[in-house]
Design a protein around this motif. Structure first.
Motif, short mmCIF file in Angstrom:
data_model
loop_
_atom_site.label_atom_id
_atom_site.label_comp_id
_atom_site.label_asym_id
_atom_site.label_seq_id
_atom_site.Cartn_x
_atom_site.Cartn_y
_atom_site.Cartn_z
N LYS A 66 0.83 -1.22 0.00
CA LYS A 66 0.00 0.00 0.00
C LYS A 66 0.87 1.27 0.00
O LYS A 66 0.71 2.16 0.85
CB LYS A 66 -0.94 0.02 1.21
N PRO A 67 1.79 1.38 -0.96
CA PRO A 67 2.75 2.48 -0.88
C PRO A 67 2.19 3.82 -1.35
O PRO A 67 1.30 3.89 -2.21
CB PRO A 67 3.86 2.02 -1.84
N ASP A 68 2.72 4.87 -0.77
CA ASP A 68 2.49 6.21 -1.30
C ASP A 68 3.43 6.47 -2.47
O ASP A 68 3.11 7.22 -3.39
CB ASP A 68 2.75 7.26 -0.21
N VAL A 69 4.62 5.85 -2.39
CA VAL A 69 5.66 6.05 -3.39
C VAL A 69 6.23 4.69 -3.80
O VAL A 69 6.48 3.84 -2.95
CB VAL A 69 6.81 6.92 -2.85
N ILE A 70 6.42 4.50 -5.11
CA ILE A 70 7.17 3.36 -5.62
C ILE A 70 8.50 3.88 -6.14
O ILE A 70 8.56 4.86 -6.88
CB ILE A 70 6.41 2.62 -6.74
N VAL A 71 9.59 3.21 -5.74
CA VAL A 71 10.92 3.54 -6.24
C VAL A 71 11.43 2.34 -7.04
O VAL A 71 11.63 1.26 -6.49
CB VAL A 71 11.89 3.87 -5.09
N HIS A 72 11.61 2.56 -8.32
CA HIS A 72 11.98 1.51 -9.27
C HIS A 72 13.50 1.53 -9.47
O HIS A 72 14.03 2.42 -10.12
CB HIS A 72 11.23 1.80 -10.58
N GLN A 73 14.18 0.55 -8.86
CA GLN A 73 15.63 0.43 -8.99
C GLN A 73 16.01 -0.92 -9.60
O GLN A 73 17.09 -1.46 -9.32
CB GLN A 73 16.29 0.58 -7.60
N LEU A 74 15.16 -1.44 -10.46
CA LEU A 74 15.38 -2.77 -11.02
C LEU A 74 16.44 -2.76 -12.11
O LEU A 74 16.29 -2.09 -13.14
CB LEU A 74 14.08 -3.32 -11.61
N THR A 75 17.52 -3.48 -11.89
CA THR A 75 18.54 -3.71 -12.91
C THR A 75 19.10 -5.11 -12.71
O THR A 75 18.87 -5.74 -11.68
CB THR A 75 19.71 -2.70 -12.82
N ALA A 76 19.84 -5.56 -13.71
CA ALA A 76 20.52 -6.86 -13.61
C ALA A 76 21.86 -6.75 -14.32
O ALA A 76 22.21 -7.59 -15.14
CB ALA A 76 19.65 -7.96 -14.22
N ILE A 77 22.59 -5.69 -14.01
CA ILE A 77 23.86 -5.41 -14.70
C ILE A 77 25.00 -6.04 -13.92
O ILE A 77 25.23 -5.71 -12.77
CB ILE A 77 24.09 -3.90 -14.83
N GLY A 78 25.68 -6.95 -14.55
CA GLY A 78 26.88 -7.53 -13.96
C GLY A 78 28.09 -6.98 -14.68
O GLY A 78 28.22 -5.78 -14.90
N HIS A 79 28.99 -7.85 -15.07
CA HIS A 79 30.16 -7.43 -15.85
C HIS A 79 29.70 -6.99 -17.24
O HIS A 79 28.93 -7.68 -17.90
CB HIS A 79 31.14 -8.58 -15.98
N ILE A 80 30.15 -5.83 -17.68
CA ILE A 80 29.78 -5.33 -19.00
C ILE A 80 30.87 -5.70 -20.00
O ILE A 80 32.01 -5.25 -19.90
CB ILE A 80 29.58 -3.80 -18.98
N ASP A 81 30.51 -6.54 -20.94
CA ASP A 81 31.40 -6.93 -22.02
C ASP A 81 31.08 -6.03 -23.20
O ASP A 81 30.05 -6.18 -23.85
CB ASP A 81 31.17 -8.41 -22.38
N THR A 82 31.95 -5.06 -23.47
CA THR A 82 31.64 -4.08 -24.52
C THR A 82 31.58 -4.72 -25.91
O THR A 82 30.94 -4.17 -26.81
CB THR A 82 32.66 -2.92 -24.52
N ARG A 83 32.21 -5.86 -26.09
CA ARG A 83 32.12 -6.55 -27.39
C ARG A 83 30.73 -7.14 -27.59
O ARG A 83 30.32 -7.38 -28.73
CB ARG A 83 33.17 -7.66 -27.49
N HIS A 84 30.05 -7.40 -26.49
CA HIS A 84 28.68 -7.93 -26.54
C HIS A 84 27.81 -7.08 -25.64
O HIS A 84 27.15 -7.59 -24.72
CB HIS A 84 28.67 -9.40 -26.11
N PHE A 85 27.82 -5.79 -25.90
CA PHE A 85 27.13 -4.82 -25.06
C PHE A 85 25.65 -5.15 -24.94
O PHE A 85 25.05 -5.06 -23.87
CB PHE A 85 27.32 -3.43 -25.67
#
Length: 310
Positions: A66-85
């Motif tokens: 029953k929130p007054d505010v929702i804060v959306h911090q959803l990510t799934a970023i691990g190691h970033i391989d720039t060759r396969h960004f």
């Protein structure tokens, strides 16, 4: 005030939840993993186990909180391989599209009055014009192919949040995180690569990066919950810097040799097209609006002083 934090166990969530509970908010922490419940309880939050990609579970979580505010911090970023960004961001892209839609639908049904969402101000601005962008500047209209899906997902999130006329939608374009739990934390693979000389400067190294300490980003998020108004805020530090400036300085802090320079074509072979963009064409961001409207000042005004390598 009741606040639901989606993505409560990520690097940002771990900084944000204790700040919200410390400020007296009733915090409901949404996580996919039941194993995270004890740590969330220790932070003073009420854990709610739900998969952000399952609309029914999200609706049930919002009904419970029953929130007054929702804060959306959803990510799934691990190691970033720039060759396969594109692969590196695929799971986060899905969260920014489906997860955002699920949270907004559940929030609308519950009458949530404010919706604050994490966006990206580090890699997304148009690669034309001046080196530092404001919130008025457009996202990249013609990204290179490996970055197209990531920027499209960011655009979907921002359009959905800002277009929700039933709530006050606030988008926070965070800079590149450093600090605990991030890809530039002490001992991280990224700093290790810099220390071992495996992170060369490509071309002129003119790509401008905007950084932010994850703790400062959390403080700005609290300020946005309290004082923000519908719109976009860049959450970055005071010193955007080109790669040719920040990378040698980080190497120096690590006690490593000055990074070598390689031409763009070599960089493309080693780091892919996205890697070349990050090194040579990226634009930074201004935090003037966040300072003015949120009364926020980063405790780490520059990555030079804030970045710890050990």
């Amino acid at each position: 005030m009741r606040v639901l934090v989606a993505g409560a166990t990520g690097a940002m969530g771990k900084q944000l939840v204790p700040r919200l509970t410390g400020a007296g908010y009733a915090v409901f922490a949404m996580t996919r993993h039941g194993s995270a419940e004890p740590s969330l309880v220790e932070l003073g939050a009420v854990p709610i186990v739900a998969d952000a990609l399952d609309r029914r579970q999200v609706e049930a979580a919002v009904r419970e909180a029953k929130p007054d505010v929702i804060v959306h911090q959803l990510t799934a970023i691990g190691h970033i391989d720039t060759r396969h960004f594109d692969r590196s961001f695929a799971a986060t892209d899905r969260l920014r599209i489906e997860g955002t839609d699920n949270l907004l639908a559940a929030g609308r049904a519950a009458g949530v009055r404010r919706f604050v969402a994490q966006s990206n101000g580090a890699f997304t601005y148009a690669r034309t014009g001046g080196p530092v962008k404001t919130e008025q500047d457009p996202l990249d209209p013609a990204p290179v192919k490996p970055m197209a899906a990531m920027i499209a997902a960011v655009r979907h999130l921002e359009d959905a949040v800002l277009g929700a006329d039933w709530t006050e939608g606030i988008v926070l374009r965070y800079g590149a995180f450093y600090g605990p739990g991030t890809s530039m934390a002490p001992g991280s693979a990224q700093l290790d690569a810099i220390g071992k000389g495996k992170f060369p400067i490509v071309g002129d190294g003119g790509g401008v990066w905007s950084f932010v300490h994850v703790a400062d980003a959390a403080e700005a998020t609290v300020a946005a919950i309290q004082k923000g108004s519908r719109g976009v805020y860049n959450i970055v530090d005071d010193e955007p810097a080109p790669v040719a400036e920040w990378l040698p300085e980080v190497a120096r802090k690590l006690g490593a040799r000055k990074p070598m320079r390689v031409p763009r074509w070599v960089g493309r072979l080693a780091a892919g097209e996205a890697g070349v963009v990050l090194m040579t064409e990226l634009r930074g961001a201004s935090n003037a609006k966040a300072k003015r409207e949120l009364d926020w000042r980063p405790a780490h005004p520059s990555w030079r002083q804030g970045l710890r390598v050990s």
